[in-house]
Every structure is written in structure tokens, then in C-alpha cells.
Design a protein around this motif. Sequence first.
Motif, short mmCIF file in Angstrom:
data_model
loop_
_atom_site.label_atom_id
_atom_site.label_comp_id
_atom_site.label_asym_id
_atom_site.label_seq_id
_atom_site.Cartn_x
_atom_site.Cartn_y
_atom_site.Cartn_z
N GLU A 53 16.00 -40.89 7.15
CA GLU A 53 16.31 -41.20 8.55
C GLU A 53 17.67 -40.61 8.89
OE1 GLU A 53 17.90 -45.69 8.63
OE2 GLU A 53 15.92 -45.52 7.71
N ASP A 54 17.94 -40.52 10.18
CA ASP A 54 19.22 -39.95 10.62
C ASP A 54 20.37 -40.70 9.96
OD1 ASP A 54 17.65 -38.37 12.22
OD2 ASP A 54 18.29 -39.28 14.11
N GLY A 55 21.40 -39.94 9.56
CA GLY A 55 22.53 -40.55 8.88
C GLY A 55 23.86 -40.05 9.42
N LEU A 56 24.91 -40.68 8.94
CA LEU A 56 26.28 -40.27 9.24
C LEU A 56 26.94 -39.91 7.92
CD1 LEU A 56 27.30 -43.10 11.74
CD2 LEU A 56 26.71 -40.73 12.30
N VAL A 57 27.36 -38.67 7.79
CA VAL A 57 28.05 -38.19 6.60
C VAL A 57 29.51 -38.03 6.97
CG1 VAL A 57 28.25 -36.30 4.94
CG2 VAL A 57 25.99 -36.97 5.78
N GLU A 58 30.35 -38.85 6.34
CA GLU A 58 31.78 -38.85 6.69
C GLU A 58 31.95 -39.00 8.21
OE1 GLU A 58 34.67 -38.67 4.62
OE2 GLU A 58 33.16 -39.22 3.13
N PHE B 145 27.83 -44.17 -0.93
CA PHE B 145 28.49 -42.92 -1.30
C PHE B 145 27.57 -42.07 -2.16
CE2 PHE B 145 31.84 -45.86 -0.35
CZ PHE B 145 32.73 -45.11 0.37
N VAL B 146 27.65 -40.76 -1.97
CA VAL B 146 26.97 -39.78 -2.81
C VAL B 146 28.09 -39.00 -3.49
CG1 VAL B 146 25.43 -37.79 -2.87
CG2 VAL B 146 25.02 -39.64 -1.22
N THR B 147 28.11 -39.04 -4.83
CA THR B 147 29.23 -38.45 -5.56
C THR B 147 28.74 -37.57 -6.70
OG1 THR B 147 30.51 -40.45 -5.07
CG2 THR B 147 31.40 -38.97 -6.75
N LEU B 148 29.38 -36.42 -6.84
CA LEU B 148 29.15 -35.47 -7.93
C LEU B 148 30.22 -35.73 -8.98
CD1 LEU B 148 28.84 -31.63 -7.59
CD2 LEU B 148 30.78 -32.61 -8.80
N PHE B 149 29.83 -35.77 -10.24
CA PHE B 149 30.76 -35.90 -11.37
C PHE B 149 30.49 -34.74 -12.32
CE2 PHE B 149 30.00 -40.16 -9.82
CZ PHE B 149 31.25 -40.75 -9.85
N TRP B 150 31.55 -34.04 -12.71
CA TRP B 150 31.41 -33.00 -13.73
C TRP B 150 32.78 -32.67 -14.28
CZ3 TRP B 150 29.84 -27.18 -13.20
CH2 TRP B 150 29.33 -26.73 -14.42
N ASP B 151 32.82 -32.43 -15.58
CA ASP B 151 34.07 -32.18 -16.26
C ASP B 151 34.96 -33.41 -16.03
OD1 ASP B 151 36.00 -30.85 -17.78
OD2 ASP B 151 36.49 -29.38 -16.25
N GLU B 152 36.16 -33.24 -15.56
CA GLU B 152 37.04 -34.37 -15.30
C GLU B 152 37.31 -34.52 -13.81
OE1 GLU B 152 40.40 -33.67 -17.89
OE2 GLU B 152 39.38 -34.67 -19.55
N LEU B 153 36.25 -34.32 -13.00
CA LEU B 153 36.41 -34.34 -11.56
C LEU B 153 35.23 -35.06 -10.91
CD1 LEU B 153 37.64 -31.65 -9.23
CD2 LEU B 153 35.29 -32.39 -8.91
N SER B 154 35.52 -35.69 -9.77
CA SER B 154 34.45 -36.22 -8.92
C SER B 154 34.76 -35.81 -7.49
CB SER B 154 34.34 -37.74 -9.03
OG SER B 154 35.46 -38.37 -8.43
N ALA B 155 33.70 -35.60 -6.71
CA ALA B 155 33.84 -35.28 -5.29
C ALA B 155 32.59 -35.83 -4.61
CB ALA B 155 33.97 -33.78 -5.06
N GLY B 156 32.78 -36.47 -3.49
CA GLY B 156 31.63 -37.06 -2.82
C GLY B 156 31.92 -37.38 -1.37
N PHE B 157 30.91 -38.01 -0.74
CA PHE B 157 31.03 -38.31 0.68
C PHE B 157 30.39 -39.65 0.99
CE2 PHE B 157 27.45 -35.48 -0.16
CZ PHE B 157 26.37 -36.20 0.35
N GLN B 158 30.89 -40.27 2.05
CA GLN B 158 30.33 -41.52 2.54
C GLN B 158 29.06 -41.21 3.34
OE1 GLN B 158 32.45 -43.72 5.58
NE2 GLN B 158 31.90 -45.63 4.55
N LEU B 159 28.04 -42.04 3.18
CA LEU B 159 26.78 -41.89 3.89
C LEU B 159 26.39 -43.23 4.49
CD1 LEU B 159 24.26 -40.19 4.61
CD2 LEU B 159 23.33 -40.86 2.38
#
Length: 151
Positions: free
Chosen positions: A57-62, A134-148
Motif C-alpha cells: 500500500e502507499d507509504g511514506l519513506v522518510e 524501519f528498513v535497514t541494510l547491515f554489512w561490514d561494520e555499517l548500517s543504513a536505512g530509512f523510516q517507513l
Amino acid sequence: MAVVETMAARAGIGSMKVVVNYSQPAVKNRTVWGDLAPYDKIWRTGANEATTFEISEDGLVEGQELPAGRYALFTIPGQEEWTFIFNKEPDQWGAYNYDESQDALRVTVQPETAKFNERLTFRILEKQGREGGFVTLFWDELSAGFQLLPA
């Protein structure tokens, strides 16, 4: 030849179903950020086929509107900030045919230091006691993600 596993992260955020399909590369004692995933360049956000992101369904990303649907999920990793890109052409091999004119949405986020993850992993977490997640990517020693959030 490296073994790359295909994975899917699935969860519900409110009534919204969220799915991220991705190929899961490994660090294998290599330099990931700035090398395997170059800084300030479009990245398929995984290995092999472009990662896909789907919401029911329609969402709000950040805080920005994203219509329900299936998208290629590209990123532009940076040392200080990342751009997540939701592209209307979900079925692509890598980022070789990436077309910026097909972007449905771009959002910028700040990466964070994280516990080491040998393989790239996406996690979808619903906030307890609050709407959204939240949808978050984890790899190596880093995470980056966004609010949904549901729209």
C-alpha cells in the motif's frame, strides 16, 4: 567463484506488507565501502540482480510519498550520507541499465557504525507502540536505512 545467496526480508508495518529481495554478498576480507561498493556512485545494493523493494500500500519513506508497488532499490553510498533510490524498473541486472528518469523517489539518510556482518543483510522492524517502522541494510561494520510509514 563466490557463492552469493538470494534472500528475502519480509514483514508487516501496520497493515502494509513489505518485502526486500536481494542477493547477499560476503565481505571475505575485502574492503567493502569505497571499493566493492564505491562511494558517490550508483550501487545495485547487493550482488547480481538489482535489489527489489515492494510495499502493498502507499507509504511514506522518510516522510516522502511512495506509491504501492515493486521497485529496484539502488543506493549511492557516501562516507557522510547515503541516498536510497526507488526506481520504477524493478527487473534489472545490477545497475548497468539504471535510468535516473525512472526514479519514483530518492531519500538521503546518515549511515551508522554497526556490529560486523559478514553478509549483507536487510532487516525490517516495526516500531513497538508506534505506527511505522524501519528498513535497514547491515554489512561490514555499517548500517543504513530509512523510516517507513503507511500513508
